[in-house]
Design a protein around this motif. Structure first.
Motif, PDB file in Angstrom:
ATOM      1  N   GLY A  77       3.621  10.377  -2.655  1.00  0.00           N
ATOM      2  CA  GLY A  77       3.403   9.582  -3.872  1.00  0.00           C
ATOM      3  C   GLY A  77       2.951   8.152  -3.632  1.00  0.00           C
ATOM      4  O   GLY A  77       2.990   7.328  -4.551  1.00  0.00           O
ATOM      5  N   HIS A  78       2.487   7.849  -2.435  1.00  0.00           N
ATOM      6  CA  HIS A  78       2.133   6.450  -2.131  1.00  0.00           C
ATOM      7  C   HIS A  78       0.755   6.053  -2.655  1.00  0.00           C
ATOM      8  O   HIS A  78      -0.161   6.879  -2.728  1.00  0.00           O
ATOM      9  CB  HIS A  78       2.153   6.222  -0.607  1.00  0.00           C
ATOM     10  N   LEU A  79       0.622   4.755  -2.950  1.00  0.00           N
ATOM     11  CA  LEU A  79      -0.659   4.196  -3.413  1.00  0.00           C
ATOM     12  C   LEU A  79      -1.780   4.521  -2.433  1.00  0.00           C
ATOM     13  O   LEU A  79      -2.853   4.977  -2.831  1.00  0.00           O
ATOM     14  CB  LEU A  79      -0.504   2.670  -3.564  1.00  0.00           C
TER      15      LEU A  79
ATOM     16  N   GLY B 139       0.815  -1.214   0.000  1.00  0.00           N
ATOM     17  CA  GLY B 139       0.000   0.000   0.000  1.00  0.00           C
ATOM     18  C   GLY B 139       0.849   1.264   0.000  1.00  0.00           C
ATOM     19  O   GLY B 139       0.376   2.341  -0.340  1.00  0.00           O
ATOM     20  N   HIS B 140       2.126   1.116   0.363  1.00  0.00           N
ATOM     21  CA  HIS B 140       3.006   2.284   0.443  1.00  0.00           C
ATOM     22  C   HIS B 140       4.018   2.302  -0.701  1.00  0.00           C
ATOM     23  O   HIS B 140       5.006   3.038  -0.662  1.00  0.00           O
ATOM     24  CB  HIS B 140       3.676   2.343   1.817  1.00  0.00           C
ATOM     25  N   ILE B 141       3.739   1.514  -1.717  1.00  0.00           N
ATOM     26  CA  ILE B 141       4.582   1.561  -2.905  1.00  0.00           C
ATOM     27  C   ILE B 141       4.370   2.930  -3.573  1.00  0.00           C
ATOM     28  O   ILE B 141       3.277   3.502  -3.515  1.00  0.00           O
ATOM     29  CB  ILE B 141       4.218   0.377  -3.833  1.00  0.00           C
TER      30      ILE B 141
ATOM     31  N   TYR C  51      -1.029  12.581   0.690  1.00  0.00           N
ATOM     32  CA  TYR C  51      -2.141  12.246   1.585  1.00  0.00           C
ATOM     33  C   TYR C  51      -1.983  10.912   2.315  1.00  0.00           C
ATOM     34  O   TYR C  51      -2.876  10.484   3.018  1.00  0.00           O
ATOM     35  CB  TYR C  51      -3.468  12.238   0.807  1.00  0.00           C
ATOM     36  N   CYS C  52      -0.873  10.221   2.117  1.00  0.00           N
ATOM     37  CA  CYS C  52      -0.737   8.917   2.771  1.00  0.00           C
ATOM     38  C   CYS C  52      -0.610   9.089   4.285  1.00  0.00           C
ATOM     39  O   CYS C  52       0.087   9.999   4.762  1.00  0.00           O
ATOM     40  CB  CYS C  52       0.472   8.159   2.231  1.00  0.00           C
ATOM     41  N   GLY C  53      -1.276   8.205   5.005  1.00  0.00           N
ATOM     42  CA  GLY C  53      -1.261   8.249   6.466  1.00  0.00           C
ATOM     43  C   GLY C  53       0.138   8.117   7.055  1.00  0.00           C
ATOM     44  O   GLY C  53       0.408   8.599   8.155  1.00  0.00           O
ATOM     45  N   CYS C  54       1.056   7.487   6.320  1.00  0.00           N
ATOM     46  CA  CYS C  54       2.422   7.288   6.842  1.00  0.00           C
ATOM     47  C   CYS C  54       3.273   8.529   6.645  1.00  0.00           C
ATOM     48  O   CYS C  54       4.368   8.618   7.186  1.00  0.00           O
ATOM     49  CB  CYS C  54       3.078   6.077   6.172  1.00  0.00           C
ATOM     50  N   GLY C  55       2.793   9.488   5.847  1.00  0.00           N
ATOM     51  CA  GLY C  55       3.550  10.709   5.605  1.00  0.00           C
ATOM     52  C   GLY C  55       4.401  10.667   4.341  1.00  0.00           C
ATOM     53  O   GLY C  55       4.975  11.682   3.956  1.00  0.00           O
TER      54      GLY C  55
END
Ligand SMILES: [Zn+2]
Length: 303
Positions: free
Chosen positions: A185-187, A166-168, A178-182
């Motif tokens: 460009g993440h999926l 999911g973080h690719i 917008y990724c929760g991990c910060g």
């Protein structure tokens, strides 16, 4: 005959008993009222372990003497990064981050008179194992995308690693944050439920997809980006591990249009030996992950 207990922890806890890799009897749910939202996130980790141990005891013996039923394995599926029985990361259940779940549950079970080997798996890996088991494909590579608040990637057979699919990274656009991990460009920053709400502050994800169907330009462009992002991540895994079957599930899988995904994938995967992939949507259920948790435990412990 093998007897195993499978447990799945997501927004709720579900446990069931497997005999020869088939579910038998009723599933146990916590909370028993599925309408109560987010209750699990508020429960301390020690209490959660106790709840699971209680469910396992009920399923193991039904409260009858002797209490210690012979169990071959106990498999627990949790969201996040799981290695050697330790939950290294779990964004949606922060209280279990860093928890030695295998060790703690084994200890709690001893208190319930149960001695059986415990195996902890990632929830998406458990779904992949469950799909492989129920379709008689345990000897084949099976990959699963879970599309929900977060984006999960699961594979069977289990291979040591992190596999945070999911973080690719699927885009080099620095505005994709917008990724929760910060990560940029993440999926998940495109497809995740939380990320979609951050992007469209004025619309719920359901409205974005509904508006797109009615021709709204901004929403249509986003729905296309959403599918292209998933195609990009899937194409990357095809280029790494080869074609084969990909399954899609999760609470937002209803947004997925397979023909649109396929058309984008076909623009990304051009080497002919890699083009024999197949795509399939799985209905949302707890049973598949539960069977997978039990089956991966049996495999991991039985060698
Ligand atoms: Zn991320």
């Amino acid at each position: 005959m093998t007897t195993a207990i499978g447990v799945v922890i997501t927004e709720h806890i579900v446990a069931g008993r497997l005999e020869d890799q088939q579910l038998t009897g009723k599933l146990l749910h916590y909370p028993s009222d599925p309408e109560v939202p987010d209750e699990l996130a508020a429960i301390p980790d020690s209490e959660m372990v106790e709840i699971i141990a209680g469910q396992i005891e009920t399923l193991a013996g039904g409260g009858k003497a002797p209490r210690k039923t012979q169990l071959d394995a106990i498999g627990v599926a949790v969201p996040g990064i799981v290695r050697s029985g330790v939950v290294e990361e779990s964004p949606n259940l922060p209280q279990i981050k860093g928890m030695r779940l295998k060790e703690e549950l084994t200890k709690a079970l001893e208190g319930h008179g149960i001695a059986a080997a415990v195996h902890i798996a990632n929830d998406a890996d458990a779904i992949a194992a469950g799909v492989a088991a129920t379709r008689g494909r345990l000897d084949k590579l099976t990959r699963v995308w879970t599309i929900g608040n977060g984006i999960g990637y699961g594979r069977w057979p289990y291979v040591e690693g992190v596999w945070e699919g999911g973080h690719i990274t699927v885009t080099l656009d620095p505005k994709e944050h917008y990724c929760g991990c910060g990560g940029i460009g993440h999926l998940e920053g495109i497809m995740g439920h939380r990320a979609m709400r951050l992007r469209f502050l004025d619309l719920e994800p359901e409205e974005v997809f509904a508006n797109a169907k009615e021709g709204d330009k901004r929403c249509r462009e986003f729905v296309d980006l959403w599918h292209r992002a998933l195609a990009a991540a899937t194409a990357s895994f095809i280029h790494l591990a080869g074609p084969g079957r990909f399954y899609f599930t999760g609470c937002n899988v209803g947004f997925l249009e397979l023909p649109l995904l396929r058309s984008h994938l076909e623009t990304m995967v051009k080497m002919s030996p890699l083009q024999s992939f197949s795509l399939e949507i799985l209905p949302q259920d707890d049973e598949t992950a539960l069977i997978g948790a039990g089956v991966s435990a049996l495999r991991a412990l039985g060698g």
